[in-house]
Design an enzyme around this catalytic site. Structure first.
Site, PDB file in Angstrom:
ATOM      1  N   ARG A 130      -4.874  -2.747   9.211  1.00 30.36           N
ATOM      2  CA  ARG A 130      -4.812  -4.249   8.610  1.00 30.36           C
ATOM      3  C   ARG A 130      -4.934  -4.949   9.977  1.00 30.36           C
ATOM      4  O   ARG A 130      -6.122  -4.611  10.686  1.00 30.36           O
ATOM      5  CB  ARG A 130      -3.687  -4.737   8.372  1.00 30.36           C
ATOM      6  CG  ARG A 130      -3.638  -6.002   7.414  1.00 30.36           C
ATOM      7  CD  ARG A 130      -2.152  -6.226   6.685  1.00 30.36           C
ATOM      8  NE  ARG A 130      -1.792  -5.471   5.791  1.00 30.36           N
ATOM      9  CZ  ARG A 130      -2.407  -5.485   4.365  1.00 30.36           C
ATOM     10  NH1 ARG A 130      -2.912  -6.657   4.230  1.00 30.36           N
ATOM     11  NH2 ARG A 130      -1.961  -4.770   3.510  1.00 30.36           N
ATOM     12  N   ASP A 171       0.263   1.285   8.515  1.00 32.95           N
ATOM     13  CA  ASP A 171      -0.344   0.308   9.644  1.00 32.95           C
ATOM     14  C   ASP A 171       0.493   0.161  10.909  1.00 32.95           C
ATOM     15  O   ASP A 171       0.121  -0.251  11.959  1.00 32.95           O
ATOM     16  CB  ASP A 171      -0.347  -1.157   9.261  1.00 32.95           C
ATOM     17  CG  ASP A 171      -1.369  -1.161   7.959  1.00 32.95           C
ATOM     18  OD1 ASP A 171      -2.124  -0.278   7.553  1.00 32.95           O
ATOM     19  OD2 ASP A 171      -1.073  -2.101   7.147  1.00 32.95           O
ATOM     20  N   GLY A 221       0.870  -1.180   0.165  1.00 33.18           N
ATOM     21  CA  GLY A 221       0.068   0.173  -0.084  1.00 33.18           C
ATOM     22  C   GLY A 221       0.927   1.287   0.096  1.00 33.18           C
ATOM     23  O   GLY A 221       1.822   1.208   0.820  1.00 33.18           O
ATOM     24  N   THR A 251       4.659   1.819   5.510  1.00 34.49           N
ATOM     25  CA  THR A 251       3.129   1.386   5.792  1.00 34.49           C
ATOM     26  C   THR A 251       2.598   2.079   6.663  1.00 34.49           C
ATOM     27  O   THR A 251       3.139   2.465   7.832  1.00 34.49           O
ATOM     28  CB  THR A 251       3.208  -0.131   6.062  1.00 34.49           C
ATOM     29  OG1 THR A 251       1.680  -0.572   6.481  1.00 34.49           O
ATOM     30  CG2 THR A 251       4.012  -0.494   6.874  1.00 34.49           C
ATOM     31  N   ASP A 271       5.812  -5.666   5.573  1.00 29.97           N
ATOM     32  CA  ASP A 271       6.532  -7.011   5.871  1.00 29.97           C
ATOM     33  C   ASP A 271       6.590  -7.902   4.670  1.00 29.97           C
ATOM     34  O   ASP A 271       7.568  -8.455   4.546  1.00 29.97           O
ATOM     35  CB  ASP A 271       5.966  -7.686   7.020  1.00 29.97           C
ATOM     36  CG  ASP A 271       4.755  -8.250   7.235  1.00 29.97           C
ATOM     37  OD1 ASP A 271       3.683  -7.711   6.179  1.00 29.97           O
ATOM     38  OD2 ASP A 271       4.054  -9.026   7.733  1.00 29.97           O
ATOM     39  N   ASP A 316       2.772  -1.821  11.871  1.00 24.67           N
ATOM     40  CA  ASP A 316       2.820  -3.309  12.234  1.00 24.67           C
ATOM     41  C   ASP A 316       3.993  -4.064  12.403  1.00 24.67           C
ATOM     42  O   ASP A 316       3.823  -5.326  12.419  1.00 24.67           O
ATOM     43  CB  ASP A 316       1.457  -3.969  11.328  1.00 24.67           C
ATOM     44  CG  ASP A 316       1.986  -3.991   9.850  1.00 24.67           C
ATOM     45  OD1 ASP A 316       3.006  -3.187   9.680  1.00 24.67           O
ATOM     46  OD2 ASP A 316       1.016  -4.598   9.172  1.00 24.67           O
ATOM     47  N   ARG A 353       0.863  -4.915  -5.067  1.00 25.36           N
ATOM     48  CA  ARG A 353       1.310  -6.155  -4.356  1.00 25.36           C
ATOM     49  C   ARG A 353       1.325  -7.186  -5.301  1.00 25.36           C
ATOM     50  O   ARG A 353       0.525  -7.421  -6.175  1.00 25.36           O
ATOM     51  CB  ARG A 353      -0.024  -6.300  -3.586  1.00 25.36           C
ATOM     52  CG  ARG A 353      -0.531  -5.377  -2.605  1.00 25.36           C
ATOM     53  CD  ARG A 353      -1.395  -5.763  -1.684  1.00 25.36           C
ATOM     54  NE  ARG A 353      -2.066  -4.670  -1.158  1.00 25.36           N
ATOM     55  CZ  ARG A 353      -1.658  -3.884   0.020  1.00 25.36           C
ATOM     56  NH1 ARG A 353      -0.599  -4.204   0.541  1.00 25.36           N
ATOM     57  NH2 ARG A 353      -2.495  -2.864   0.518  1.00 25.36           N
TER      58      ARG A 353
END
Ligand code: F6P
Length: 359
Positions: free
Chosen positions: A180, A136, A14, A134, A112, A138, A81
């Site tokens: 996410r 996110d 993304g 990202t 990741d 995360d 992606r």
């Protein structure tokens, strides 16, 4: 290993605010070090010649050309992606093609999934440096990912406006943010806006408890509470027949209809007799202009990436590749294998979560 003279750079997954600033930084630092920088379009797809115009997939990035994209929205290099990159033979072909084009190393900006691809390329003899792009947040090895701060600021701005309208109309609000499987954007938005409730994918939640809390807040005179939800929180809901609540109200609901922000607001409206409304913030989080924090992080990360690729320090092992991140507030680097270590769980502050949901 030969001295590196030509490197490539791509953005993958993304898009996230700050990716372009990182490209500018890598371009300027490369020029200073006498490296040629090639921009690879649409993530790993650009390495595979999958696009409609494969001849446009790789372009020389002249610092003059990219000078003006520092605060541009989206990603200049485009992104994608790339599922094919999960196949070992596809990665081997990509590594061969890179060798043929004289591209000796790559800077990969992504999350990741993109890092796993980069780690595999390192194993195939193409040193890679990762910049965590990202929204996110995360990744366990870094306190912040590129774009996360911007995404939170977008959400905070949106929630402040939503709360103003909620106040005007005495209506509660359900606001869905991205992330996410990571609730960081939701948590940070909730604490920064004074939202009364938050639901995240890290924690189990109970529809009846949420409805009860809403009723309690209304009984105390707060008729416009805000519930922030993280997009993938649904699987953490304790069993509850929400379809029955909707069906009992005379509305049509099917067995295969799934819960979403709109339906959650409706269920809460029916359970607590309020006019709850839903807003999904969406891509405004990804397409925003980067905050100063993200632009500065991008700049430092780009500089570190070029330093790592050109350093003659014998301590650095480029065959393992490195991921750049933030630790104790400072930009640092660590081997990819460490950054992707599944035993290192991403920190989630449960205490803070309970505080937000109980004040
Ligand atoms: O990783 C960034 C992100 O925006 C996530 O928060 C979200 O789950 C996902 O990408 C959405 O991806 P897409 O835009 O491809 O649907």
């Amino acid at each position: 290993m030969d001295k590196i003279k030509r490197i490539g750079m791509l953005t993958s997954g993304g898009d996230s605010p700050g990716m372009n600033a990182a490209v500018v930084s890598v371009a300027r630092c490369s020029m200073k070090k006498g490296l040629q920088l090639m921009g690879i379009k649409r993530g790993y797809n650009g390495l595979l010649g999958l696009s409609e115009n494969p001849e446009d997939d790789i372009e020389y990035l002249d610092p003059e050309t990219v000078l003006d994209i520092m605060d541009m929205r989206g990603t200049y290099l485009r992104t994608a992606r790339c599922m094919q990159f999960l196949q070992p033979e596809v990665r081997s072909k990509a590594a061969e093609d890179l060798h043929k084009q004289g591209i000796q190393a790559l800077v990969v900006i992504g999350g990741d999934g993109s890092y796993h691809g980069a780690l595999e390329l390192c194993r195939l003899g193409v040193p890679c440096i990762g910049i965590p792009g990202t929204i996110d947040n995360d990744l366990s090895y870094t306190e912040s990912t590129l774009g996360y701060d911007t995404a939170v600021n977008v959400c905070v701005e949106a929630v402040r406006s939503i709360r103003a309208t909620s106040r005007s109309h005495d209506r509660p609000a359900v606001v869905q943010v991205m992330g996410r499987n990571c609730g960081d954007i939701a948590m940070r938005t909730a604490i920064a806006t004074g939202a009364e409730m938050v639901i995240v994918p890290e924690m189990e939640w109970d529809m009846e408890e949420i409805a009860d809390r809403l009723k309690y807040l209304i009984s105390k005179g707060n008729t416009r509470a805000t519930l922030i939800i993280s997009e993938h929180c649904w699987h953490k809901m304790k069993p509850f027949d929400w379809r029955k609540i909707i069906a009992d109200s005379g509305r049509v609901i099917h067995d295969d209809d799934t819960l979403n922000a709109e339906r959650l607001a409706l269920v809460l409206k029916l359970m607590s007799n309020t006019e709850a409304r839903a807003t999904v913030i969406g891509y405004t989080q990804r397409g925003a202009i980067p905050t100063a924090y993200d632009s500065a992080f991008a700049f430092e990360a780009g500089r570190m990436a070029v330093e790592l690729l050109t350093s003659e320090d014998g301590q650095r092992d480029l065959t393992t590749g490195y991921a750049i991140g933030v630790r104790d507030g400072r930009v640092y680097h660590t081997p990819f294998a460490d950054a992707l270590d599944e035993n290192k769980k991403k920190f989630f502050d449960e205490n803070l979560y309970h505080v937000v949901n109980s004040l």
